[in-house]
Design a protein around this motif. Structure first.
Motif, short mmCIF file in Angstrom:
data_model
loop_
_atom_site.label_atom_id
_atom_site.label_comp_id
_atom_site.label_asym_id
_atom_site.label_seq_id
_atom_site.Cartn_x
_atom_site.Cartn_y
_atom_site.Cartn_z
N MET A 1 0.87 -1.16 0.02
CA MET A 1 0.04 -0.07 0.07
C MET A 1 0.81 1.23 0.11
O MET A 1 1.65 1.17 0.86
CB MET A 1 -0.91 0.05 1.36
CG MET A 1 -1.88 1.14 1.27
SD MET A 1 -2.62 1.11 2.88
CE MET A 1 -3.43 -0.61 3.09
N SER A 2 0.50 2.16 -0.92
CA SER A 2 1.54 3.36 -0.93
C SER A 2 1.06 4.18 0.30
O SER A 2 -0.05 4.27 0.54
CB SER A 2 1.00 4.05 -2.37
OG SER A 2 -0.08 4.38 -2.49
N SER B 1 -5.66 5.28 1.88
CA SER B 1 -6.57 5.67 1.25
C SER B 1 -7.97 4.53 1.86
O SER B 1 -7.66 3.63 1.99
CB SER B 1 -6.70 5.33 -0.10
OG SER B 1 -7.99 5.06 -0.97
N LEU B 2 -9.07 5.08 2.27
CA LEU B 2 -10.27 4.17 2.73
C LEU B 2 -10.49 3.19 1.82
O LEU B 2 -11.09 2.01 2.04
CB LEU B 2 -11.26 5.17 3.19
CG LEU B 2 -12.36 4.41 4.05
CD1 LEU B 2 -11.59 3.65 5.17
CD2 LEU B 2 -13.41 5.22 4.40
N PRO C 1 -7.80 -5.46 3.38
CA PRO C 1 -8.02 -4.97 4.39
C PRO C 1 -7.25 -5.46 5.52
O PRO C 1 -7.05 -4.55 6.60
CB PRO C 1 -9.49 -5.76 4.74
CG PRO C 1 -9.28 -6.92 3.61
CD PRO C 1 -8.76 -6.41 2.66
N ASP C 2 -6.46 -6.30 5.58
CA ASP C 2 -5.27 -6.67 6.48
C ASP C 2 -4.32 -5.62 6.53
O ASP C 2 -3.91 -5.15 7.49
CB ASP C 2 -4.69 -8.04 6.26
CG ASP C 2 -5.74 -9.07 6.74
OD1 ASP C 2 -6.59 -8.82 7.57
OD2 ASP C 2 -5.99 -10.35 6.08
N ARG D 1 -10.21 -5.14 13.40
CA ARG D 1 -9.22 -6.15 12.47
C ARG D 1 -7.74 -6.05 13.00
O ARG D 1 -7.21 -7.00 13.73
CB ARG D 1 -9.28 -6.06 11.24
CG ARG D 1 -8.53 -6.83 10.26
CD ARG D 1 -8.69 -6.60 8.70
NE ARG D 1 -9.98 -6.87 8.23
CZ ARG D 1 -10.39 -7.96 7.91
NH1 ARG D 1 -9.35 -8.75 7.52
NH2 ARG D 1 -11.51 -8.46 7.36
N TYR D 2 -7.41 -4.86 13.43
CA TYR D 2 -6.07 -4.68 13.84
C TYR D 2 -5.93 -5.34 15.28
O TYR D 2 -4.88 -5.75 15.65
CB TYR D 2 -5.73 -3.15 13.95
CG TYR D 2 -4.37 -2.71 14.53
CD1 TYR D 2 -3.09 -3.18 13.69
CD2 TYR D 2 -4.09 -2.22 15.69
CE1 TYR D 2 -1.85 -3.15 14.27
CE2 TYR D 2 -3.02 -1.94 16.16
CZ TYR D 2 -1.77 -2.28 15.57
OH TYR D 2 -0.58 -2.08 15.99
N LEU D 3 -6.90 -5.21 16.02
CA LEU D 3 -6.90 -5.77 17.37
C LEU D 3 -7.15 -7.17 17.45
O LEU D 3 -7.07 -7.78 18.62
CB LEU D 3 -7.94 -5.20 18.16
CG LEU D 3 -7.70 -3.60 18.52
CD1 LEU D 3 -8.87 -2.96 19.25
CD2 LEU D 3 -6.60 -3.05 19.25
N GLY D 4 -7.31 -7.82 16.09
CA GLY D 4 -7.54 -9.23 16.30
C GLY D 4 -8.85 -9.72 16.78
O GLY D 4 -9.24 -10.86 17.11
N MET D 5 -9.88 -8.87 16.58
CA MET D 5 -11.21 -9.15 16.88
C MET D 5 -12.39 -9.30 15.60
O MET D 5 -11.60 -8.65 14.32
CB MET D 5 -11.69 -7.90 17.88
CG MET D 5 -11.01 -7.73 18.94
SD MET D 5 -11.72 -6.33 19.91
CE MET D 5 -12.95 -6.86 20.47
#
Length: 316
Positions: free
Chosen positions: A1-2, A15-16, A23-24, A155-159
């Motif tokens: 991702m830039s 960028s959203l 997504p990851d 997702r970042y929190l692993g949930m």
């Protein structure tokens, strides 16, 4: 991702649209920035430019009204609805008030809704045609965008990425229209917004292109946050910091006074303070408290926490 790095400190600028494509990777880049700085900048957020422009023009039209008209809409309510005049809000721990005035739009609730006793009705300035329709539309758009950001945080929190959906359903979120007037004389110890942390879950900010917004790094440096036109600045609030036991940072930030060549320019911005629903209990998520340790903060309902903090900043 830039990544378009805004400062040598590498505040993420993403960028959203990447949230759907990868997504990851999006979640990792966003989450790391929130851990290190508590801030990120987001492009392609999906809020139509036409709506942003219309909202800015109508906000300017309201703030240009005579003081006696604006003050008709200063109804108290903890500053949560309608108008708050210049010189009222004061950052926690500060004596000097901020150099700003603002208008608040809250969530519209149906008759009989369970949260009506803690969430007041909106008021609307009759002097600005289209104001209500524009800002209800912007409110709903911010709400949807915020949920997408929260999905990446989960997702970042692993949930499960839908974890936050119910926590913010009918949340006590507030859209603030901010006006920092031109500065034509010395301001003394007052600045546009004293150093503070946001109370809420996350904040989505439009209109930070005019210089002045700064954040405090972990090592004690104030650095500028400088989005490009139309980009959103996102930051973590105290509620999410508590929920993650400090993993995600609610960072101290401020709006400093303009340089002399910009002092005659007013500053306008539109932050959306996304909140948990009033009956949500904020307590450390599983896995965020190291083995053998206690959570950094005790459990508290989001409504009780909000009232506690509003008293501290002199809005109640």
């Amino acid at each position: 991702m830039s990544t378009d790095l805004l400062t040598p400190d590498k505040i993420a600028s993403v960028s959203l649209a990447e949230a759907d494509r990868d997504p990851d990777a999006f979640a990792q880049e966003l989450g790391h920035s929130f851990e290190e700085y508590g801030f990120a900048v987001i492009a392609d957020h999906g809020i139509p430019q036409e709506l942003i422009d219309r909202a800015e023009e109508q906000a300017k039209a309201f703030f240009a009204l005579p003081e006696e008209i604006k003050k008709k809409y200063a109804l108290g309510q903890g500053g949560a609805r309608g108008y708050t005049p210049f010189g009222i809000e004061t950052a926690k721990g500060h004596k000097a008030h901020d150099l700003k005035e603002f208008w608040h739009v809250g969530r519209e609730l149906a008759a009989g809704h369970q949260f009506r006793e803690v969430m007041d009705d909106n008021v609307w300035p009759a002097e600005v045609p289209g104001f209500k329709a524009t800002f209800l539309e912007l409110y709903d758009t911010f709400d949807r965008t915020g949920l997408k950001v929260l999905s990446a945080i989960a997702r970042y929190l692993g949930m499960d990425e839908d974890y936050f959906r119910d926590t913010v359903r009918d949340g006590n979120s507030v859209l603030r229209l901010l006006h920092y007037p031109p500065q034509t004389e010395p301001t003394g110890e007052h600045i546009r917004a004293g150093a503070h942390e946001d109370i809420n879950t996350i904040t989505l900010l439009l209109g930070a292109e005019e210089a002045g917004l700064e954040l405090l790094t972990k090592d004690g440096r104030w650095i500028p946050v400088s989005p490009k036109p139309g980009q959103l600045v996102i930051n973590i609030g105290d509620m999410l910091q508590r929920l993650t036991n400090g993993k995600l940072r609610s960072t101290s930030h401020r709006v400093v006074n303009p340089s002399p060549d910009r002092a005659s320019n007013a500053r306008y911005s539109m932050p959306f303070f996304l909140h948990f629903r009033p009956d949500f209990t904020i307590e450390a998520l599983p896995g965020t408290v190291p083995a053998g340790e206690q959570p950094k903060w005790p459990p508290i309902s989001s409504h009780d926490y909000l009232l506690e903090r509003l008293r501290e900043i002199k809005l109640t």
